[in-house]
Scaffold this motif. Structure first.
Motif, PDB file in Angstrom:
ATOM      1  N   SER A 185      -7.573  18.720 -40.427  1.00 21.84           N
ATOM      2  CA  SER A 185      -6.483  18.026 -39.738  1.00 21.84           C
ATOM      3  C   SER A 185      -5.938  18.848 -38.578  1.00 21.84           C
ATOM      4  O   SER A 185      -5.733  18.336 -37.473  1.00 21.84           O
ATOM      5  CB  SER A 185      -5.353  17.707 -40.719  1.00 21.84           C
ATOM      6  OG  SER A 185      -5.796  16.817 -41.719  1.00 21.84           O
TER       7      SER A 185
ATOM      8  N   TYR B 283      -8.581  19.005 -35.735  1.00 21.23           N
ATOM      9  CA  TYR B 283      -8.714  17.711 -35.065  1.00 21.23           C
ATOM     10  C   TYR B 283      -7.514  17.443 -34.166  1.00 21.23           C
ATOM     11  O   TYR B 283      -7.661  17.103 -32.996  1.00 21.23           O
ATOM     12  CB  TYR B 283      -8.868  16.571 -36.077  1.00 21.23           C
ATOM     13  CG  TYR B 283      -8.993  15.232 -35.395  1.00 21.23           C
ATOM     14  CD1 TYR B 283     -10.231  14.763 -34.996  1.00 21.23           C
ATOM     15  CD2 TYR B 283      -7.873  14.465 -35.105  1.00 21.23           C
ATOM     16  CE1 TYR B 283     -10.354  13.567 -34.334  1.00 21.23           C
ATOM     17  CE2 TYR B 283      -7.984  13.263 -34.445  1.00 21.23           C
ATOM     18  CZ  TYR B 283      -9.225  12.807 -34.067  1.00 21.23           C
ATOM     19  OH  TYR B 283      -9.333  11.620 -33.400  1.00 21.23           O
ATOM     20  N   LEU B 284      -6.314  17.593 -34.691  1.00 18.64           N
ATOM     21  CA  LEU B 284      -5.121  17.280 -33.910  1.00 18.64           C
ATOM     22  C   LEU B 284      -4.938  18.239 -32.733  1.00 18.64           C
ATOM     23  O   LEU B 284      -4.518  17.829 -31.643  1.00 18.64           O
ATOM     24  CB  LEU B 284      -3.891  17.266 -34.817  1.00 18.64           C
ATOM     25  CG  LEU B 284      -3.897  16.130 -35.848  1.00 18.64           C
ATOM     26  CD1 LEU B 284      -2.748  16.296 -36.836  1.00 18.64           C
ATOM     27  CD2 LEU B 284      -3.849  14.774 -35.171  1.00 18.64           C
TER      28      LEU B 284
ATOM     29  N   THR C  68     -11.553  10.570 -27.807  1.00 22.70           N
ATOM     30  CA  THR C  68     -11.661  10.514 -29.262  1.00 22.70           C
ATOM     31  C   THR C  68     -13.121  10.481 -29.685  1.00 22.70           C
ATOM     32  O   THR C  68     -13.511  11.153 -30.645  1.00 22.70           O
ATOM     33  CB  THR C  68     -10.910   9.292 -29.805  1.00 22.70           C
ATOM     34  OG1 THR C  68      -9.562   9.365 -29.362  1.00 22.70           O
ATOM     35  CG2 THR C  68     -10.941   9.250 -31.313  1.00 22.70           C
TER      36      THR C  68
ATOM     37  N   VAL D 155     -12.328  13.687 -43.393  1.00 27.58           N
ATOM     38  CA  VAL D 155     -11.020  13.988 -42.799  1.00 27.58           C
ATOM     39  C   VAL D 155     -11.044  13.710 -41.298  1.00 27.58           C
ATOM     40  O   VAL D 155     -10.136  13.085 -40.748  1.00 27.58           O
ATOM     41  CB  VAL D 155     -10.608  15.456 -43.075  1.00 27.58           C
ATOM     42  CG1 VAL D 155      -9.413  15.867 -42.231  1.00 27.58           C
ATOM     43  CG2 VAL D 155     -10.308  15.645 -44.546  1.00 27.58           C
ATOM     44  N   ILE D 156     -12.076  14.136 -40.606  1.00 25.96           N
ATOM     45  CA  ILE D 156     -12.185  13.943 -39.153  1.00 25.96           C
ATOM     46  C   ILE D 156     -12.242  12.457 -38.811  1.00 25.96           C
ATOM     47  O   ILE D 156     -11.521  11.974 -37.925  1.00 25.96           O
ATOM     48  CB  ILE D 156     -13.417  14.698 -38.610  1.00 25.96           C
ATOM     49  CG1 ILE D 156     -13.176  16.210 -38.710  1.00 25.96           C
ATOM     50  CG2 ILE D 156     -13.725  14.285 -37.178  1.00 25.96           C
ATOM     51  CD1 ILE D 156     -14.425  17.037 -38.557  1.00 25.96           C
TER      52      ILE D 156
ATOM     53  N   TRP E 162      -8.773  10.834 -39.425  1.00 29.00           N
ATOM     54  CA  TRP E 162      -7.798  11.043 -38.359  1.00 29.00           C
ATOM     55  C   TRP E 162      -8.106  10.175 -37.150  1.00 29.00           C
ATOM     56  O   TRP E 162      -7.201   9.620 -36.514  1.00 29.00           O
ATOM     57  CB  TRP E 162      -7.732  12.515 -37.952  1.00 29.00           C
ATOM     58  CG  TRP E 162      -6.780  13.277 -38.804  1.00 29.00           C
ATOM     59  CD1 TRP E 162      -7.080  14.226 -39.735  1.00 29.00           C
ATOM     60  CD2 TRP E 162      -5.351  13.128 -38.836  1.00 29.00           C
ATOM     61  NE1 TRP E 162      -5.931  14.671 -40.338  1.00 29.00           N
ATOM     62  CE2 TRP E 162      -4.855  14.021 -39.803  1.00 29.00           C
ATOM     63  CE3 TRP E 162      -4.454  12.327 -38.145  1.00 29.00           C
ATOM     64  CZ2 TRP E 162      -3.500  14.129 -40.086  1.00 29.00           C
ATOM     65  CZ3 TRP E 162      -3.097  12.443 -38.427  1.00 29.00           C
ATOM     66  CH2 TRP E 162      -2.630  13.334 -39.387  1.00 29.00           C
ATOM     67  N   SER E 163      -9.366  10.069 -36.797  1.00 29.26           N
ATOM     68  CA  SER E 163      -9.740   9.232 -35.658  1.00 29.26           C
ATOM     69  C   SER E 163      -9.313   7.787 -35.893  1.00 29.26           C
ATOM     70  O   SER E 163      -8.709   7.145 -35.026  1.00 29.26           O
ATOM     71  CB  SER E 163     -11.252   9.312 -35.432  1.00 29.26           C
ATOM     72  OG  SER E 163     -11.634   8.460 -34.381  1.00 29.26           O
TER      73      SER E 163
ATOM     74  N   LEU F  22      -7.024   6.681 -38.060  1.00 27.98           N
ATOM     75  CA  LEU F  22      -5.566   6.594 -38.170  1.00 27.98           C
ATOM     76  C   LEU F  22      -4.896   6.593 -36.792  1.00 27.98           C
ATOM     77  O   LEU F  22      -3.990   5.779 -36.536  1.00 27.98           O
ATOM     78  CB  LEU F  22      -5.027   7.753 -39.010  1.00 27.98           C
ATOM     79  CG  LEU F  22      -3.511   7.785 -39.192  1.00 27.98           C
ATOM     80  CD1 LEU F  22      -3.033   6.562 -39.972  1.00 27.98           C
ATOM     81  CD2 LEU F  22      -3.101   9.059 -39.917  1.00 27.98           C
ATOM     82  N   LEU F  23      -5.328   7.458 -35.896  1.00 25.99           N
ATOM     83  CA  LEU F  23      -4.740   7.490 -34.561  1.00 25.99           C
ATOM     84  C   LEU F  23      -5.023   6.202 -33.793  1.00 25.99           C
ATOM     85  O   LEU F  23      -4.146   5.679 -33.098  1.00 25.99           O
ATOM     86  CB  LEU F  23      -5.231   8.707 -33.780  1.00 25.99           C
ATOM     87  CG  LEU F  23      -4.721  10.055 -34.289  1.00 25.99           C
ATOM     88  CD1 LEU F  23      -5.359  11.194 -33.507  1.00 25.99           C
ATOM     89  CD2 LEU F  23      -3.208  10.138 -34.230  1.00 25.99           C
TER      90      LEU F  23
END
Length: 173
Positions: A22, A25-26, A46, A78-79, A82-83, A85-86
């Motif tokens: 996380s 990535y962020l 992204t 996880v990666i 996040w992609s 989710l954003l």
């Protein structure tokens, strides 16, 4: 003989993998989206980020940097999470979309260069004129608007045209 228990038993605590994935990535998302927008080209930031991180995470899992395949798979999940989710946040909430997908930046209005915006994105006059030439514009006076899109491409609207010139893949960056 394969040690199946070692292959599928995580080496690191799963929460540590989630936190590490996380944070990386962020941090990379912020750097690529905010600081290096102009450098991203035709591939979305992204998309580029996910490809690079998944390749690295998968490589670590396959090359035995982790001794557990589960560690690599969890990091890839996880990666991708996040992609997704954003993207979902940007779709559902306009305030989030402004952070995640910046609006196009106006560089030229009615034939006048907006120097402050050019400095903000470190766009030189030479680069601007080069992009205009690539799109068939040889005189700044013919330009109604030039915008740098969120993916780093330039959109040009000339006087007397109803819609912007669509840059081809070579125009990116």
């Amino acid at each position: 003989m394969a040690d199946w228990k070692r292959i599928f038993t995580p080496d690191s605590p799963p929460l540590e993998i989630v936190v590490r994935g996380s944070v990386i990535y962020l941090a990379l998302f912020f750097l690529l989206r905010v600081l290096l927008k102009r450098e991203s080209g035709t591939t979305g930031v992204t998309d580029l980020l996910v490809i690079v991180l998944i390749a690295d995470a998968a490589q670590n899992g396959m090359a035995d940097d982790y001794t557990s395949v589960t560690d690599g798979v969890l990091l890839v999940v996880v990666i991708i999470g996040w992609s997704y989710l954003l993207d979902a946040l940007a779709y559902r909430w306009p305030a989030a979309a402004r952070l995640i997908r910046p609006r196009p930046l106006l560089l030229v209005r009615d034939g006048q260069i907006l120097r402050r915006n050019m400095r903000r994105e470190l766009v030189t006059d030479g680069e601007l004129y080069g992009k205009l030439r690539q799109q068939g514009v040889d005189d700044l006076a013919d330009v109604c608007e030039v915008r740098m899109e969120s993916d780093g491409r330039f959109s040009v609207i000339t006087r007397g045209r109803d819609r912007p010139h669509q840059p081809d893949e070579q125009d990116a960056g």
